[in-house]
Design an enzyme around this catalytic site. Structure first.
Site, PDB file in Angstrom:
ATOM      1  N   ASP A 130       0.869  -1.176   0.000  1.00  0.00           N
ATOM      2  CA  ASP A 130       0.000   0.000   0.000  1.00  0.00           C
ATOM      3  C   ASP A 130       0.904   1.223   0.000  1.00  0.00           C
ATOM      4  OD1 ASP A 130      -2.443  -1.357   0.058  1.00  0.00           O
ATOM      5  OD2 ASP A 130      -2.469  -1.461   2.244  1.00  0.00           O
ATOM      6  N   ASP A 144      -6.967  -1.183  -4.755  1.00  0.00           N
ATOM      7  CA  ASP A 144      -8.081  -0.853  -3.864  1.00  0.00           C
ATOM      8  C   ASP A 144      -9.023   0.154  -4.520  1.00  0.00           C
ATOM      9  OD1 ASP A 144      -6.871  -2.496  -1.958  1.00  0.00           O
ATOM     10  OD2 ASP A 144      -5.820  -0.825  -1.012  1.00  0.00           O
TER      11      ASP A 144
END
Length: 168
Positions: A130, A144
């Site tokens: 991330d 995402d």
């Protein structure tokens, strides 16, 4: 062309085309996501931050799933569970593809591409990379974004009637 017309006029070729659109789009999106994660890993060290805007770039590894749920589970458990979910999701989306609106197909490609990007990234056991950080929301990645936007478009596309069909 509306979904019912595609089934009768396009027949099998329409079914193959709609499934191909979803699969090729998903593959392209997954590759884009994985490339962005590669760049983030080559550019940053864990915890280092770049930027001062509403979203900055900060490297983080999420060993769980959404919002780090299941982060304490063994990596193989999370990978196996998400892999099974993706297989079921892909089967449903591909079976439904011929009757989807164009908008729903775009949503399906985004959803599946994001899911595949995060799944492949998870396979090394370190967790999902991330790197998009807002300060008020958990750190996330392009996959995402693809999953979230894809789910929304899939739902919106499902509510569009045949007379509202968009080309695609």
């Amino acid at each position: 062309m509306s979904a019912p017309a595609e089934r009768t006029a396009g027949g099998r070729s329409g079914s193959i085309r709609s499934r191909t659109v979803i699969l090729s789009g998903a593959a392209l999106l997954a590759a884009t996501d994985l490339a962005s994660k590669w760049v983030a890993e080559k550019t940053l060290t864990v915890g280092e931050s770049m930027g001062n805007g509403p979203v900055d770039i900060r490297l983080f590894y999420n060993t769980g799933v959404a919002f780090s749920l299941g982060a304490d589970l063994p990596p193989w458990t999370v990978a196996t569970a998400t892999g099974l979910i993706i297989v079921v999701l892909a089967g449903f989306l591909l079976a439904s593809a011929p009757t989807m609106t164009g908008l729903a197909r775009v949503g399906a490609a985004l959803l599946l591409g994001g899911a595949l990007g995060n799944f492949v990234d998870r396979l090394d056991g370190r967790g999902v990379v991330d790197f998009l950080h807002s300060g008020w929301f958990p750190t996330f990645n392009l996959a995402d974004v693809f999953v979230t936007v894809g789910a929304a478009l899939l739902v919106l596309g499902a509510f569009r009637g045949p007379g509202e069909e968009d080309p695609g």
